[in-house]
Design a protein around this motif. Sequence first.
Motif, PDB file in Angstrom:
ATOM      1  N   LEU A  47       7.641   6.998  10.427  1.00  0.00           N
ATOM      2  CA  LEU A  47       7.376   6.258   9.205  1.00  0.00           C
ATOM      3  C   LEU A  47       6.103   6.753   8.540  1.00  0.00           C
ATOM      4  O   LEU A  47       5.086   6.979   9.208  1.00  0.00           O
ATOM      5  CB  LEU A  47       7.226   4.773   9.530  1.00  0.00           C
ATOM      6  N   VAL A  48       6.154   6.878   7.216  1.00  0.00           N
ATOM      7  CA  VAL A  48       4.959   7.174   6.430  1.00  0.00           C
ATOM      8  C   VAL A  48       4.565   5.944   5.618  1.00  0.00           C
ATOM      9  O   VAL A  48       3.434   5.471   5.690  1.00  0.00           O
ATOM     10  CB  VAL A  48       5.189   8.372   5.498  1.00  0.00           C
ATOM     11  N   ALA A  49       5.517   5.420   4.835  1.00  0.00           N
ATOM     12  CA  ALA A  49       5.219   4.285   3.964  1.00  0.00           C
ATOM     13  C   ALA A  49       6.499   3.618   3.504  1.00  0.00           C
ATOM     14  O   ALA A  49       7.559   4.232   3.474  1.00  0.00           O
ATOM     15  CB  ALA A  49       4.411   4.740   2.752  1.00  0.00           C
ATOM     16  N   GLY A  50       6.371   2.343   3.141  1.00  0.00           N
ATOM     17  CA  GLY A  50       7.502   1.594   2.591  1.00  0.00           C
ATOM     18  C   GLY A  50       7.032   0.722   1.442  1.00  0.00           C
ATOM     19  O   GLY A  50       5.850   0.375   1.353  1.00  0.00           O
ATOM     20  N   ILE A  51       7.971   0.371   0.569  1.00  0.00           N
ATOM     21  CA  ILE A  51       7.639  -0.438  -0.607  1.00  0.00           C
ATOM     22  C   ILE A  51       8.759  -1.429  -0.868  1.00  0.00           C
ATOM     23  O   ILE A  51       9.939  -1.100  -0.724  1.00  0.00           O
ATOM     24  CB  ILE A  51       7.381   0.476  -1.826  1.00  0.00           C
ATOM     25  N   SER A  52       8.360  -2.636  -1.239  1.00  0.00           N
ATOM     26  CA  SER A  52       9.348  -3.677  -1.514  1.00  0.00           C
ATOM     27  C   SER A  52      10.038  -3.437  -2.846  1.00  0.00           C
ATOM     28  O   SER A  52       9.651  -2.566  -3.630  1.00  0.00           O
ATOM     29  CB  SER A  52       8.673  -5.041  -1.498  1.00  0.00           C
ATOM     30  N   ARG A  53      11.030  -4.245  -3.118  1.00  0.00           N
ATOM     31  CA  ARG A  53      11.854  -4.041  -4.303  1.00  0.00           C
ATOM     32  C   ARG A  53      11.057  -4.137  -5.605  1.00  0.00           C
ATOM     33  O   ARG A  53      11.304  -3.383  -6.545  1.00  0.00           O
ATOM     34  CB  ARG A  53      13.002  -5.060  -4.310  1.00  0.00           C
ATOM     35  N   ASP A  54      10.082  -5.048  -5.611  1.00  0.00           N
ATOM     36  CA  ASP A  54       9.293  -5.261  -6.832  1.00  0.00           C
ATOM     37  C   ASP A  54       7.910  -4.643  -6.762  1.00  0.00           C
ATOM     38  O   ASP A  54       7.059  -4.933  -7.606  1.00  0.00           O
ATOM     39  CB  ASP A  54       9.163  -6.757  -7.111  1.00  0.00           C
ATOM     40  N   SER A  55       7.681  -3.797  -5.763  1.00  0.00           N
ATOM     41  CA  SER A  55       6.388  -3.129  -5.532  1.00  0.00           C
ATOM     42  C   SER A  55       5.297  -4.107  -5.111  1.00  0.00           C
ATOM     43  O   SER A  55       4.141  -3.721  -5.033  1.00  0.00           O
ATOM     44  CB  SER A  55       5.914  -2.367  -6.788  1.00  0.00           C
ATOM     45  N   GLY A  56       5.653  -5.335  -4.829  1.00  0.00           N
ATOM     46  CA  GLY A  56       4.638  -6.318  -4.473  1.00  0.00           C
ATOM     47  C   GLY A  56       4.088  -6.160  -3.071  1.00  0.00           C
ATOM     48  O   GLY A  56       2.980  -6.623  -2.788  1.00  0.00           O
ATOM     49  N   SER A  57       4.850  -5.523  -2.200  1.00  0.00           N
ATOM     50  CA  SER A  57       4.400  -5.293  -0.822  1.00  0.00           C
ATOM     51  C   SER A  57       4.570  -3.832  -0.475  1.00  0.00           C
ATOM     52  O   SER A  57       5.566  -3.204  -0.841  1.00  0.00           O
ATOM     53  CB  SER A  57       5.218  -6.146   0.155  1.00  0.00           C
ATOM     54  N   LYS A  58       3.578  -3.304   0.251  1.00  0.00           N
ATOM     55  CA  LYS A  58       3.623  -1.920   0.702  1.00  0.00           C
ATOM     56  C   LYS A  58       3.187  -1.867   2.157  1.00  0.00           C
ATOM     57  O   LYS A  58       2.424  -2.708   2.629  1.00  0.00           O
ATOM     58  CB  LYS A  58       2.709  -1.037  -0.158  1.00  0.00           C
TER      59      LYS A  58
END
Length: 121
Positions: A47-58
């Motif tokens: 894993l490097v990074a993840g982002i929620s659907r609305d960019s509110g969580s990373k």
Amino acid sequence: QVQLVESGGGLVQPGGSLRLSCAASGFTFSGYTMWWYRQAPGKERELVAGISRDSGSKKYADSVEGRFTISRDNTKNTLYLQVNSLQFEDSAVYFCGRGRYAYLVEGVDYWGQGTQVTVSS
């Protein structure tokens, strides 16, 4: 059908920067969490990074926190990864993936083909 196409990789010197992109099609991009992973030769995909659907969580791996920034543009169906202060150990093939779950929980159901990032002096 679901398609994820990464671009933006290349050869860069230590300390350099790149902006990786992942163009998505075949599904409602804004309805899915998205992820960046990487895989170096002889190592497992990580894993490097993840982002929620609305960019509110990373979410970031400890090894890239503060150097990499994940973002998305739901109007362009595109995922980004800004990679700064690159180190030799960042060399890998970088993959984007569509999240399997509605919330920011690891799990990918579709992968792109990857883009190579090579850090070399």
